[in-house]
Design a protein around this motif. Structure first.
Motif, PDB file in Angstrom:
ATOM      1  N   CYS A 196       0.624  -1.013  -0.002  1.00  0.00           N
ATOM      2  CA  CYS A 196      -0.165  -0.006   0.291  1.00  0.00           C
ATOM      3  C   CYS A 196       0.938   0.876  -0.322  1.00  0.00           C
ATOM      4  O   CYS A 196       0.815   2.591  -0.638  1.00  0.00           O
ATOM      5  N   CYS A 255       2.486   1.627  -3.400  1.00  0.00           N
ATOM      6  CA  CYS A 255       1.752   2.104  -4.060  1.00  0.00           C
ATOM      7  C   CYS A 255       1.471   3.833  -4.440  1.00  0.00           C
ATOM      8  O   CYS A 255       1.862   4.438  -4.862  1.00  0.00           O
ATOM      9  N   ARG A 301       4.474   7.903  -5.088  1.00  0.00           N
ATOM     10  CA  ARG A 301       5.104   8.400  -6.490  1.00  0.00           C
ATOM     11  C   ARG A 301       3.890  10.063  -5.840  1.00  0.00           C
ATOM     12  O   ARG A 301       3.451  10.505  -5.644  1.00  0.00           O
ATOM     13  N   THR A 356      -0.864  10.607  -6.491  1.00  0.00           N
ATOM     14  CA  THR A 356      -1.193   9.486  -6.430  1.00  0.00           C
ATOM     15  C   THR A 356      -2.558   9.904  -5.897  1.00  0.00           C
ATOM     16  O   THR A 356      -3.025  11.209  -5.637  1.00  0.00           O
ATOM     17  N   SER A 408      -2.415  -8.017  -1.440  1.00  0.00           N
ATOM     18  CA  SER A 408      -0.987  -7.927  -2.461  1.00  0.00           C
ATOM     19  C   SER A 408      -1.273  -8.866  -2.740  1.00  0.00           C
ATOM     20  O   SER A 408      -0.477  -9.561  -2.309  1.00  0.00           O
ATOM     21  N   ILE A 424       1.785  -5.496  -6.345  1.00  0.00           N
ATOM     22  CA  ILE A 424       0.093  -5.120  -7.042  1.00  0.00           C
ATOM     23  C   ILE A 424      -1.239  -5.466  -6.359  1.00  0.00           C
ATOM     24  O   ILE A 424      -0.821  -6.512  -4.594  1.00  0.00           O
ATOM     25  N   SER A 475      -3.942  -0.798  -7.995  1.00  0.00           N
ATOM     26  CA  SER A 475      -2.496  -0.008  -7.993  1.00  0.00           C
ATOM     27  C   SER A 475      -1.315  -1.167  -8.485  1.00  0.00           C
ATOM     28  O   SER A 475      -1.503  -2.131  -7.865  1.00  0.00           O
ATOM     29  N   MET A 476      -0.241  -0.941  -8.933  1.00  0.00           N
ATOM     30  CA  MET A 476       0.928  -1.735  -8.409  1.00  0.00           C
ATOM     31  C   MET A 476       2.275  -0.323  -8.302  1.00  0.00           C
ATOM     32  O   MET A 476       2.822   0.330  -8.372  1.00  0.00           O
ATOM     33  N   PHE A 477       3.164  -0.812  -7.872  1.00  0.00           N
ATOM     34  CA  PHE A 477       4.718  -0.463  -7.765  1.00  0.00           C
ATOM     35  C   PHE A 477       5.761  -0.911  -7.963  1.00  0.00           C
ATOM     36  O   PHE A 477       5.468  -2.142  -7.675  1.00  0.00           O
ATOM     37  N   SER A 488       7.541  -5.480 -10.551  1.00  0.00           N
ATOM     38  CA  SER A 488       6.311  -5.335 -10.893  1.00  0.00           C
ATOM     39  C   SER A 488       5.723  -6.184 -12.199  1.00  0.00           C
ATOM     40  O   SER A 488       4.622  -6.407 -11.869  1.00  0.00           O
TER      41      SER A 488
END
Length: 196
Positions: free
Chosen positions: A72, A75, A78, A81, A102, A115, A128-130, A137
């Protein structure tokens, strides 16, 4: 539509085709889109050939919910966001009640990427993804699609299209078509569990 943090109401809204986002001031609300981006769960899913080499090298291990809050926060970290602290708390409550997951890539004991999403019967709604490590990812995406296919999920909803998702075969459908697919997904009783 009034926003509430009640879990039952949140899941009901997802089942109706809405998703949560924060606006520029951080206020949460319910959103829908006239076109929805989907990740294919069939032969139309594809990825760059260079990624196959990385998959073959097994640089990453895959885990589910080993560090949910870490994903979390990753994600959310950034420049732009929609994942506000309040939304992280909502995701965490959904996670504790078995709705949010997750799907993570790890290198040893280091979280490399992941993700974040909501699983409702046969639908997985990607939030979301990071990544912290290059390609982490992307590997998570490939492994998540394999995982969803094995468990007969009908729908992998990516919400909004972007060039990164297009490289995996993501495509857009109308809101009407999305609602039809969502109903089909909700008729299934799929289980999102461990990585075995």
């Amino acid at each position: 539509m009034e926003f509430t943090e009640d879990t039952d109401c949140i899941i009901q809204r997802y089942a109706q085709g809405y998703f949560i986002m924060a606006n520029e001031t951080g206020v949460l609300g319910w959103y829908s889109s006239c076109q929805r981006a989907l990740i294919p769960l069939d032969e139309n899913f594809h990825y760059p050939k260079s990624l196959q080499r990385i998959l073959n090298q097994r640089r990453f291990s895959v885990e589910i919910n080993r560090d949910f809050l870490g994903v979390c926060r990753g994600c959310a970290e950034r420049e732009t966001t929609w994942i506000s602290p309040q939304l992280i708390n909502i995701y965490y409550n959904l996670y504790k009640q078995g709705w949010a997951y997750s799907f993570e890539t790890w290198q040893g004991n280091e979280l490399a990427g992941g993700i974040l999403g909501i699983a409702v019967r046969g639908a997985f709604i990607g939030e979301s993804m990071f990544y912290k490590v290059s390609d982490a990812s992307k590997v998570a995406m490939v492994k998540l699609v394999e995982y969803l296919k094995k468990r007969d999920f009908v729908l992998f909803d990516a919400q909004l299209q972007n060039p990164h998702l297009e490289r995996f075969g993501a495509y857009k459908v109308s809101d009407i078509k999305y609602k039809i697919l969502l109903r089909q997904a909700l008729a299934k009783n799929c289980v999102f569990g461990n990585t075995r």
